[in-house]
Design an enzyme around this catalytic site. Structure first.
Site, short mmCIF file in Angstrom:
data_model
loop_
_atom_site.label_atom_id
_atom_site.label_comp_id
_atom_site.label_asym_id
_atom_site.label_seq_id
_atom_site.Cartn_x
_atom_site.Cartn_y
_atom_site.Cartn_z
N LYS A 12 1.14 -0.82 0.10
CA LYS A 12 -0.03 0.07 0.12
C LYS A 12 0.96 1.46 -0.06
O LYS A 12 1.01 2.28 1.25
CB LYS A 12 -0.88 -0.49 0.92
CG LYS A 12 -1.86 -0.82 1.38
CD LYS A 12 -3.29 -1.00 1.96
CE LYS A 12 -4.17 -2.27 1.94
NZ LYS A 12 -3.36 -3.97 2.75
N ASP A 63 3.68 8.26 -1.84
CA ASP A 63 4.21 9.18 -1.42
C ASP A 63 4.81 9.73 -2.42
O ASP A 63 4.07 9.75 -3.69
CB ASP A 63 5.44 8.06 -0.52
CG ASP A 63 7.02 9.18 -0.33
OD1 ASP A 63 6.78 10.23 -0.13
OD2 ASP A 63 7.25 8.25 0.90
N THR A 95 -11.67 -0.89 3.80
CA THR A 95 -12.42 -0.95 3.99
C THR A 95 -12.93 -0.73 5.67
O THR A 95 -13.49 -0.87 6.12
CB THR A 95 -13.24 -2.88 4.28
OG1 THR A 95 -11.71 -3.31 4.41
CG2 THR A 95 -12.81 -2.88 2.33
N GLN A 150 -12.94 -9.33 10.58
CA GLN A 150 -13.64 -8.76 9.93
C GLN A 150 -14.79 -8.14 9.97
O GLN A 150 -15.82 -9.32 10.36
CB GLN A 150 -13.99 -9.48 8.10
CG GLN A 150 -11.87 -10.80 8.46
CD GLN A 150 -11.54 -9.22 6.81
OE1 GLN A 150 -11.91 -7.87 6.87
NE2 GLN A 150 -10.49 -9.88 6.44
N GLY A 184 -7.12 -15.08 5.12
CA GLY A 184 -6.02 -15.48 5.58
C GLY A 184 -5.72 -16.28 6.99
O GLY A 184 -5.81 -17.65 6.81
O1 C5P Z 1 -9.10 -11.76 7.61
P1 C5P Z 1 -7.99 -12.33 6.59
O2 C5P Z 1 -6.84 -13.13 7.64
O3 C5P Z 1 -8.39 -13.39 5.66
O4 C5P Z 1 -6.86 -11.15 5.60
C1 C5P Z 1 -6.46 -11.47 4.63
C2 C5P Z 1 -5.80 -10.33 4.37
O5 C5P Z 1 -6.84 -8.95 3.89
C3 C5P Z 1 -5.25 -9.55 5.69
O6 C5P Z 1 -3.95 -9.77 5.12
C4 C5P Z 1 -5.76 -8.26 5.80
O7 C5P Z 1 -4.42 -7.06 5.34
C5 C5P Z 1 -6.16 -8.27 4.21
N1 C5P Z 1 -7.43 -7.66 4.26
C6 C5P Z 1 -7.83 -6.42 4.15
N2 C5P Z 1 -9.50 -5.07 4.00
C7 C5P Z 1 -9.54 -6.11 4.86
C8 C5P Z 1 -9.35 -7.57 5.75
C9 C5P Z 1 -8.39 -7.87 5.36
O8 C5P Z 1 -7.15 -5.09 3.30
N3 C5P Z 1 -10.57 -5.35 5.49
#
Ligand code: C5P
Length: 237
Positions: free
Chosen positions: A68, A71, A121, A191, A211
């Protein structure tokens, strides 16, 4: 590449959210050929995981490097030039025009695809207003998706709930990558706006990022296979 041309296994991106390279390599060995696409984010990247990106690519895996970036344009461009040498498939940047433009120009001629994060999000309208924005989340997501497309960005990271609207906004020219996916029956963790894998693909997602339901499973490969079995029959346009 049209969404329907994406190989089934490449639709699942497994987030290697682990504390170090040894744990990550053990998970990759355990998952073997069942996983073709991994995400490396802050936790692993800043624990010595950047060389692992190159190593995974050399082993034929695809890697989503989730840094992400944001800059000044020159700094982003020089950073992207270094990242290209690690050979990831996807890299995230925040959806600010200077940043997106610099990243797209700097990856020219490489296989790297740039994904823009429109609005995190975890943000709601109040968070945006306290950060000084006039727009609410949905208007800002929409405006930034259009800017990203106009600047030649390859894809967007969005919540599964945004995927259908994003697909309408950007058509099929951009990849949509959605975290916030939970296989039926797994814990939601922190989440909030979650969707099952099949519903996320049906809503227009090209790739799902999962993840903890895999990292924390007693049998991670079984979770992978059940996700793939769930999404395999879902028609993609
Ligand atoms: O919740 P989980 O472990 O499945 O998340 C997997 C990846 O998704 C994490 O590396 C997290 O940075 C990313 N993520 C995201 N936005 C969210 C939730 C999780 O980018 N709202």
């Amino acid at each position: 590449m049209a969404p329907s041309d994406i190989a089934l296994r490449d639709r699942l991106i497994v987030a290697l959210d682990l504390p170090g390279v040894d744990a990550a390599e053990a998970m990759v060995a355990r998952l073997g050929d069942s996983v073709t696409f991994y995400k490396v984010g802050y936790q692993l990247a800043f624990a010595g995981g950047l060389p692992l990106v190159r190593k995974l690519a050399d082993q034929g895996k695809k890697v989503f490097l989730d840094l992400k970036l944001h800059d000044i344009g020159n700094t982003v461009a020089r950073g992207v030039e270094s990242i290209v040498k690690l050979a990831p498939t996807f890299l995230t940047v925040h959806a600010y025009p200077q940043t997106m433009k610099a990243a797209v120009e700097a990856r020219a001629g490489s296989g790297l695809k740039i994904l823009a994060v429109t609005v995190l999000t975890s943000y709601d309208d109040d968070d945006l207003h306290s950060a000084g924005y006039r727009f609410g989340v949905s208007d800002l997501v929409e405006a930034r998706a259009q800017q990203a497309q106009a600047l030649g960005v390859d894809g967007l990271v969005c919540s599964p709930g945004e995927a259908a609207d994003m697909r309408k906004t950007v058509g099929h020219q951009m990849r949509l990558v959605t975290p916030g996916v939970r296989p039926s029956g797994s814990a939601s963790g922190d989440q909030k706006r979650i969707m099952t894998p099949a519903r996320a693909i049906a809503a227009g997602a090209d790739h799902l990022v999962i993840g903890r339901p895999i990292m924390e499973a007693a049998d991670p490969e079984a979770v992978v296979e059940s996700v793939l079995a769930e999404i395999a029959p879902v028609p993609v346009s």
